[in-house]
Design an enzyme around this catalytic site. Structure first.
Site, short mmCIF file in Angstrom:
data_model
loop_
_atom_site.label_atom_id
_atom_site.label_comp_id
_atom_site.label_asym_id
_atom_site.label_seq_id
_atom_site.Cartn_x
_atom_site.Cartn_y
_atom_site.Cartn_z
CG HIS A 90 -1.96 -1.09 1.20
ND1 HIS A 90 -2.27 -1.86 2.28
CD2 HIS A 90 -2.74 -1.52 0.18
CE1 HIS A 90 -3.21 -2.73 1.94
NE2 HIS A 90 -3.50 -2.55 0.67
CG HIS A 133 0.38 -4.01 5.35
ND1 HIS A 133 -0.51 -3.76 4.33
CD2 HIS A 133 0.87 -5.24 5.10
CE1 HIS A 133 -0.55 -4.80 3.52
NE2 HIS A 133 0.27 -5.72 3.96
NE ARG A 169 -6.29 0.09 0.97
CZ ARG A 169 -5.97 -0.60 2.08
NH1 ARG A 169 -5.19 -0.05 3.00
NH2 ARG A 169 -6.40 -1.83 2.26
CD GLU A 212 -0.35 0.58 4.50
OE1 GLU A 212 0.34 -0.45 4.56
OE2 GLU A 212 -1.58 0.56 4.34
CD GLU A 264 -1.85 -2.64 9.17
OE1 GLU A 264 -1.22 -1.58 9.00
OE2 GLU A 264 -2.74 -3.03 8.38
#
Lengths: 424, 231
Positions: free
Chosen positions: A179, A311, A242, A182, A385
């Site tokens: 993405h 991510h 994104r 990020e 994440e």
């Protein structure tokens, strides 16, 4: 190896401005006790200026001697008269020295480039790609750059391969930046690439032992088109992009969410079928060339044992499934591994991450890469994440990059060690 | 949907806690005080008679406005189940909250910008690289507090809002001793991953706290491939 030691000794001598133009290194094979005696006498003799690189003569091993240019003909005649066989090992010592020195200077420059690379900053695609080349050049025996295909806009997709040899060893896959917005994921992956290289070079456990048995593939930018787009301007329209940049059925809404496009329960709940949606899954599984490239590469390699994707944001360490709330068959083990990895992560800066399956921790998502990898039999599949939990969100200050990368590395390292210790 | 004890690290508990957090910020946020969710310790959920769902939460928050202090909170969050969306209702108690009062920093900030000479205007806070100048931080915090009114109002069990960025801020003429600020904020919904634009007009004073006077949703431009040229 001995030869190089000798060359280095010469380099030290060069510092004293001796020159070795036209000097040769001869390799002599003593075949009898007589030959040994002759050589022993020669060693004491200073007239020819012979420089013995081998000491302790025997007929079992060759004897290397550097012969000054001025003495070459006389010495070779001498050897021939005495029927002592020899070969020319180094034809021109100075030439070799010059070449070696040039290589050392160039290596030092390259190393300085990686040492001077600013890991505490966000870099554009070109700079990251150039960093990759520099890293490969500094560690040619460990790292190579593998092109796994091209993007929609025809940019190359590269993975760095860390390998000490072997033939398709069991491998670990790590990707970042699927993405575009990020940014801390790409930035962390850059630092991690350098860290793996440095740990190997400095023989810091457990990296050398992991790399003696497994290969690591690290794809720093999994969505190059999106990443470039996110750099075009500070406007939200660019910076907070994104998806990929492919043309869709809606000419006003390009791009597909690459992490909904994998062939894993594709088109199930947890993805949008509207091209204007941020989690638009695309018209069909693997319709996106970026996803197809990754999937094809991993499938045709056939020997990946772990798949990890980076991510941001939310500070979560997760495992399959994303598409469903049912426990994956390996859930207890994966939860254990993730929990331990999380402890390692926490030890760096006390950053609190939560552990759980993607479905339960974030939400239902179909077509996710981690599910795809797991269903292909890659048991140790995890999704991270990274920082933070919303204070800065996607716009994480650059001064947090290295700290984020370090704590993430501690978790990744734990998982890689575990995978290495648990072959299947 | 789960009823009874919830796993604190799973999203239902976290989404409800985030709603409680928005409520907390609307009531107690200021240019130097903004709360973020640290973690959920315990959570339960139950259906209620009127068709809604009530979450009971025990969680901790961090003040990242200035003090960095951690507060322990408990809250009840009720998501009504109505045909048209209604805002959730929150009852909240945090330890140590009562002791918090207007700080010297807030007073100084107020005095500086209430003067007729002050005409602050800025955009992209933080910038692409996460930078925010020290001068802009209080405006950034105020934006988040003001945005919390919107985030609270728009929240449901299927959203998880955060403020992604301040697109721009411009100070308006002081009215009734209130600092008046017009904001264009970008919200990020973690569930849909959408970026949602809102314009708002807010007021603040050390005594009055933050109020939001007007809000206006800005459509994302799905029909344009280029953003409107605005500078």
């Amino acid at each position: 190896m001995r030869l190089y030691l000798a060359v280095f000794a010469l380099l030290v001598a060069v510092h004293c401005e001796e020159l070795f133009n036209g000097d040769q290194v001869l390799r002599i094979q003593a075949e009898s006790e007589d030959h040994i005696q002759v050589l022993k006498e020669l060693e004491k003799d200073m007239d020819w200026g012979l420089d013995f690189w081998t000491h302790g003569f025997s007929t079992e091993r060759p004897i290397d001697i550097r012969v000054p240019h001025a003495s070459l003909y006389a010495f070779k005649d001498f050897l021939m008269e005495n029927n002592i066989p020899f070969t020319v090992m180094i034809n021109n010592v100075q030439e070799l020295l010059d070449r070696e020195r040039a290589e050392m200077v160039s290596n030092a420059q390259t190393e300085r480039k990686t040492k001077s690379f600013n890991f505490a900053a966000y870099h554009d695609l070109e700079t990251i790609y150039s960093f990759m080349d520099t890293l490969v050049a500094s560690h040619p025996n460990l790292i190579s750059k593998v092109k796994i295909g091209s993007t929609y806009e025809n940019r190359p997709m590269y993975a760095l391969k860390f390998s000490t040899g072997g033939e398709k060893r069991p491998a670990i896959w790590i990707d970042a930046g699927i993405h575009a917005r990020e940014w801390v994921s790409h930035a962390s992956a850059v630092w991690i690439a350098d860290r793996i290289a440095t740990d190997f070079k400095q023989n810091r456990a457990p990296v050398p032992s992991i790399l003696s048995q497994m290969d690591i593939f690290l794809m720093i930018v999994a969505n190059p088109d999106g990443y470039v787009f996110s750099h075009i301007s500070p406007r939200e329209f660019h910076r907070l992009w994104r998806k990929s940049r492919s043309v869709t059925s809606n000419p006003n809404c390009p791009g597909v969410d690459l992490n909904r496009n994998f062939d894993a329960e594709f088109s199930g709940p947890g993805a949008s079928d509207d091209p204007c949606g941020e989690d638009y899954r695309g018209p069909s599984a693997q319709s996106e060339i970026e996803v197809k490239n990754i999937a094809d590469f991993i499938t045709s390699h056939g020997n990946f044992k772990s798949f990890m994707t980076l991510h941001a944001y939310s500070q979560l360490l997760m495992y399959p499934y994303a598409y469903s709330g049912t426990n994956a068959p390996d859930q207890p083990e994966l939860h254990d591994v993730a929990t331990q990895a999380n402890k390692e992560l926490y030890s760096w800066h006390s950053t609190i991450y939560k552990v759980g399956s993607i479905f339960h921790t974030i939400e239902q998502a179909s077509g996710a890469s981690v599910d795809w990898a797991y269903q292909r039999g890659i048991k140790y599949s995890f999704a991270f994440e990274l920082r933070d939990t919303g204070k800065y969100g996607f716009l994480l200050p650059a001064d947090q990059i290295v700290s984020t990368a370090r704590e993430t590395w501690l978790a990744l390292r734990y998982i890689m060690q575990y995978v290495c210790d648990h072959p299947y | 949907m789960a009823t009874g004890d919830l796993v604190p690290t799973h999203f239902p508990a976290r989404r409800a806690a985030q709603v409680a957090l928005h409520h907390l910020n609307t009531r107690h946020g200021s240019p130097f005080r903004v709360f973020g969710l640290q973690q959920v310790h315990k959570a339960t959920a139950e259906d209620v008679g009127t068709g809604g769902r009530k979450y009971s939460l025990d969680f901790s928050v961090t003040d990242y406005g200035s003090s960095g202090s951690v507060l322990r909170c408990s809250a009840d969050v009720l998501f009504p189940r109505t045909e048209k969306h209604s805002p959730p209702e929150v009852q909240l108690h945090c330890e140590g909250l009562q002791q918090i009062s207007s700080s010297p920093e807030e007073e100084a900030f107020y005095q500086k910008h209430i003067s007729p000479d002050s005409a602050v205007s800025a955009h992209d806070i933080p910038d692409s690289y996460g930078n925010i100048s020290q001068d802009m931080k209080p405006f950034w915090h105020l934006a988040r507090v003001a945005a919390s009114f919107i985030m609270l109002r728009e929240s449901s069990e299927n959203t998880e809002y955060n403020m992604a960025q301040v697109a721009n801020v411009s100070q308006q003429e002081t009215s009734e001793k209130q600092l008046m600020l017009k904001y264009h904020v970008l919200l990020h919904d973690f569930v849909s991953q959408e970026i949602i634009h809102w314009k708002l007009l807010s007021s603040w004073s050390p005594d009055g706290g933050v109020r939001v006077l007007e809000t206006e949703w800005q459509p994302k431009c799905p029909h344009a491939t280029k953003p409107p040229s605005a500078n």
